[in-house]
Design a protein around this motif. Structure first.
Motif: not given
Length: 242
Positions: A10-18, A33-41
């Motif tokens: 979550x720490x890693x993906x929060x900036x991309x989610x924002x 960008x959602x895909x980038x967030x998904x990569x960090x799930x």
């Protein structure tokens, strides 16, 4: 274990989610960008690290195989686009049943990673028709098929975070947008960004095939180190999702 990895994720993906939330009115960029967030799930994280380990090590040893790279990403595009089509044709009721199929698929990944790690350590040889990375001369089609299947199978590892990103956030826009059929593919490319970034860095820094130039012994050490790393990823994956 899952809670610990989820907290780091979550720490890693929060900036991309924002960043994704800020461009929700631009579906193409939002999907990427959602895909980038998904990569960090958590459920995709181990798959991405494994792909980076496999292809990164091979690129350092034998040189970058751009065809394998493309086919790996293509496997992810086909997987996510196929899921999008299933939801489009069968509706939300079928969508709610999909997690039942994803859970056993997700559990298989850990043992597969351990098996690949043991293979990289040289404890057994594979005589399969599908190769996981760049094959020897005259076997190019097998290498591409193996890369495609690796990308496809890694994409089917879903967890609650990934389910929300793809089915809850992306699919409504996909269905309501005239060009929505391309959005799952862009999402897939987004999930490949960490992998593509590492391959790009190896190419940009001129590290492609450098280990071979330093000698086979070093190449063997690098491969075995990568094998140990793959086994550790597999063990962590099992502890997280079993």
């Amino acid at each position: 274990m899952f809670e610990y990895i989820e907290a780091i994720s979550q720490v890693l993906r929060d900036p991309f989610m924002n960043a994704a939330n800020s461009v929700e009115s631009i579906p193409l960029l939002f999907a990427l960008l959602l895909g980038v967030v998904g990569a960090l799930a958590p459920c995709q994280f181990s798959g991405n690290i494994s792909a980076i380990t496999l292809y990164g090590t091979n690129s350092l040893k034998d040189g970058i195989s751009w065809s394998d790279t493309i086919f790996y990403v293509l496997g992810k595009i086909v997987a996510f686009s196929g899921l999008g089509l299933i939801v489009y044709f069968f509706g939300q009721e079928f969508q709610r049943q999909l997690p039942i199929f994803f859970e056993p698929m997700r559990k298989i990944l850990g043992p597969i990673l351990i098996l690949i790690g043991i293979y990289m350590l040289g404890f057994f040889s594979m005589r399969w028709n599908i190769r996981l990375w760049k094959p020897a001369k005259g076997e190019k089609r097998k290498g591409k098929w193996g890369a495609f299947m690796l990308g496809f199978s890694f994409s089917l590892g879903f967890c609650p975070t990934m389910f929300i990103l793809f089915f809850v956030l992306l699919m409504p826009i996909t269905i309501s947008t005239g060009y929505g059929f391309v959005l799952p593919g862009l999402f897939a490319i987004g999930t490949s960004v960490p992998f593509l970034f590492v391959i790009f860095v190896i190419w940009y820094l001129g590290l492609s095939g450098q280990i071979v130039k330093k000698g086979r012994k070093i190449g063997l050490y690098v491969q075995r180190t990568a094998g140990v790393f793959m086994i550790l990823i597999g063990i962590i994956d099992i502890l997280t999702f079993w």
